[in-house]
Design a protein around this motif. Structure first.
Motif, PDB file in Angstrom:
ATOM      1  N   TRP A 182      46.638  74.756  68.387  1.00 52.46           N
ATOM      2  CA  TRP A 182      46.403  73.591  69.243  1.00 52.46           C
ATOM      3  C   TRP A 182      47.454  73.528  70.357  1.00 52.46           C
ATOM      4  N   PRO A 183      47.234  72.663  71.363  1.00 46.09           N
ATOM      5  CA  PRO A 183      48.250  72.467  72.409  1.00 46.09           C
ATOM      6  C   PRO A 183      49.588  72.038  71.817  1.00 46.09           C
ATOM      7  N   MET A 201      52.328  67.045  64.692  1.00 50.24           N
ATOM      8  CA  MET A 201      52.093  67.321  63.273  1.00 50.24           C
ATOM      9  C   MET A 201      53.375  67.795  62.603  1.00 50.24           C
ATOM     10  N   ALA A 202      54.058  68.738  63.240  1.00 52.13           N
ATOM     11  CA  ALA A 202      55.272  69.307  62.653  1.00 52.13           C
ATOM     12  C   ALA A 202      56.364  68.256  62.514  1.00 52.13           C
ATOM     13  N   SER A 237      44.880  68.093  57.111  1.00 50.92           N
ATOM     14  CA  SER A 237      43.493  68.126  56.662  1.00 50.92           C
ATOM     15  C   SER A 237      42.566  67.641  57.763  1.00 50.92           C
ATOM     16  N   THR A 238      41.328  68.148  57.740  1.00 43.93           N
ATOM     17  CA  THR A 238      40.290  67.659  58.646  1.00 43.93           C
ATOM     18  C   THR A 238      39.224  66.872  57.900  1.00 43.93           C
ATOM     19  N   SER A 262      38.640  70.589  64.840  1.00 43.78           N
ATOM     20  CA  SER A 262      38.476  71.344  66.078  1.00 43.78           C
ATOM     21  C   SER A 262      39.485  72.481  66.086  1.00 43.78           C
ATOM     22  N   LYS A 263      39.087  73.616  66.653  1.00 45.08           N
ATOM     23  CA  LYS A 263      39.998  74.751  66.751  1.00 45.08           C
ATOM     24  C   LYS A 263      40.867  74.683  68.002  1.00 45.08           C
ATOM     25  N   THR A 264      40.534  73.794  68.923  1.00 40.68           N
ATOM     26  CA  THR A 264      41.213  73.796  70.221  1.00 40.68           C
ATOM     27  C   THR A 264      42.076  72.577  70.506  1.00 40.68           C
ATOM     28  N   GLY A 265      41.902  71.486  69.749  1.00 42.22           N
ATOM     29  CA  GLY A 265      42.714  70.299  69.988  1.00 42.22           C
ATOM     30  C   GLY A 265      41.970  69.032  69.639  1.00 42.22           C
ATOM     31  N   GLY A 266      42.700  67.933  69.576  1.00 45.59           N
ATOM     32  CA  GLY A 266      42.101  66.651  69.236  1.00 45.59           C
ATOM     33  C   GLY A 266      43.168  65.656  68.847  1.00 45.59           C
TER      34      GLY A 266
END
Length: 509
Positions: free
Chosen positions: A64-65, A72-73, A382-383, A396-400
């Protein structure tokens, strides 16, 4: 003062003197009082770590961006405080890296329907290595390291498909899927994986866990996995030990990630049970304790052993007793999320206090009844619409969007403030109805975590804290607070209803 209010106050005071109005005012001034005695002469276990795993989401979330994945980290690993003194994250100090079985490269042919549950590997299907094959997971490992995490474990759900009987990362028949004719190659692959991680991150895995929940059949194609009997685990671990001995790696083998705690002791499936004695009793045919690179710990998962209450406690006491019979052996609770319980179901994402309080109580039980020295959650990110994550993100694999949870912060009441090397002390608590408390000592600092699962506030009196302390630090997680910092004195410790609270002060000298 406004004349109306002056007359009103005077009138109430007069009525109170006459005994006409008392109950509502007197009761409002009183809280439930709980008295605690900390027994410094009764040390229990030494705390090693609090952690979580990167499966399965971090392989995508790590792509992700920067702003989103750093958020998250920070939530997971940061030990920094904001301007108000409130933690930015929960300061995990242990990270579980999923060593995949190659099902991602197989795609739909893997037989694992959900691509988010397929796993990557540095080893390709053609037998060559691609050191850049796991960028998302490597990013999170680097992010953890930058934020102070020092202990890392690599865990295996399934051997790489190149080494399985059916060339899949799950079992066809509910039996062990490792082709033992290729066990040397499997062990070599684990060593190569450890070396690649070290080359890319500078991190040498402290531990490698070669089997995971060996009691389950793993034949449904929902995720990677393979069963093992105790005898098969012994064969595998001895082989891996021999392979590690030929290297300069300091990585220790950690076993056995039992599917539920009573498989460690007395479950009726004898081929896969009584694992504490089987692997660590010198008189056992499966004894592994003499391997120089086997860590002197045994791990199990708290699934399906959380209720009813008396049974949950009984199971954990038995784990403690059985571990205590083996010389210096330690117990790790190495995985849990809410799969299902008589009081709480796994389905349905819950960002609120219900799950947070349930898990805070479970952590208490695992630490105080089973003497766990390490406590590790399942999915760090988790999603799903499920109670399995600390941090949640859009699928999403790209961001959110990134969502924190009260569970994250309640876990932080333990992970953020109980340092490595802290000694848990036995305590006596005057009233344990919907209330759970544990205390830890590091140097001269007494750290107490209190879980108030009741609907009423509590006044806490702790015999063991130095008296007349003017600045005891309190961190509260509740519906309105996320490890919110406040200060109090040793004689004014008050806990909110439905809260998890960490109290830090100097011990009594």
């Amino acid at each position: 003062m406004n004349l109306f209010f002056q007359r009103k106050i005077t009138g109430y005071a007069f009525c109170i003197l006459l005994g006409l109005i008392t109950p509502i005012f007197v009761q409002a001034q009183h809280k439930r009082i709980i008295k605690v005695k900390v027994n410094f002469n009764e040390p229990a276990q030494v705390i090693e770590s609090f952690g979580a795993s990167d499966a399965w989401t971090c392989q995508f979330a790590g792509l992700w961006p920067d702003a989103e994945k750093n958020k998250m980290a920070d939530l997971l690993f940061s030990k920094k405080l904001d301007e108000a003194g409130t933690p930015l994250g929960i300061g995990l100090n242990f990270w579980r890296f999923a060593i995949g079985g190659g099902s991602t490269e197989q795609g739909k042919e893997s037989g694992i329907r959900d691509e988010w549950r397929r796993q990557l590997s540095f080893l390709s299907l053609n037998g060559t290595y691609n050191e850049d094959a796991m960028p998302g997971q490597i990013w999170f490992m680097d992010a953890a390291k930058k934020r102070g995490v020092s202990n890392f474990l690599g865990f295996v759900n399934s051997p790489h498909v190149n080494f399985t009987l059916n060339q899949k990362a799950f079992s066809s028949d509910g039996l062990c899927n490792l082709d033992f004719k290729k066990v040397d190659a499997f062990s070599a692959d684990l060593v190569n994986t450890i070396k690649i991680i070290k080359k890319k991150t500078g991190i040498e895995l402290a531990y490698v866990s070669p089997v995971n929940e060996p009691q389950w059949k793993w034949n449904e194609g929902k995720q990677e996995g393979t069963p093992y009997t105790n005898e098969e685990i012994t064969r595998l671990v001895k082989n891996l030990s021999g392979t590690l001995n030929k290297t300069q790696l300091k990585t220790k083998i950690q076993i056995v990630d039992a599917g539920q705690l009573n498989y460690l002791t007395d479950h009726q499936d004898t081929a896969k049970s009584r694992q504490i004695a089987y692997f660590f009793n010198p008189n056992s045919k499966g004894y592994l304790g003499d391997l120089n690179n086997l860590d002197n710990s045994i791990s199990g998962h708290s699934y399906f052993t959380t209720s009813p209450e008396f049974k949950a406690i009984q199971i954990r006491k038995k784990v403690k007793d059985e571990v205590g019979k083996q010389n210096g052996l330690r117990f790790w609770m190495s995985e849990y999320c809410v799969l299902g319980d008589s009081t709480l179901k796994g389905e349905g994402r819950d960002l609120g206090m219900t799950t947070a309080l349930f898990i805070a109580k479970l952590i208490h039980h695992d630490l105080t009844y089973a003497n766990a020295t390490s406590w590790q959650w399942w999915l760090a990110v988790s999603t799903g619409n499920y109670k399995d994550g600390l941090v949640y993100i859009d699928k999403s694999k790209t961001g959110g969007k990134v969502y924190d949870s009260k569970l994250l912060w309640a876990f932080g009441n333990y992970s953020r403030f109980i340092p490595v090397g802290s000694v848990r002390l036995n305590t006596q608590v005057s009233d344990e109805k919907d209330f759970y408390l544990s205390s830890y000592l590091k140097n001269n600092e007494l750290i107490t975590v209190a879980v108030n699962n009741s609907d009423e506030p509590i006044h806490l009196e702790i015999a063991g804290l130095a008296k007349n302390q003017k600045k005891i630090v309190v961190y509260t997680t509740s519906e309105s607070a996320n490890l919110t910092r406040s200060f109090t004195t040793s004689d004014a410790i008050n806990l909110s209803a439905k809260s998890v609270t960490t109290i830090i002060g100097n011990k009594e000298r």
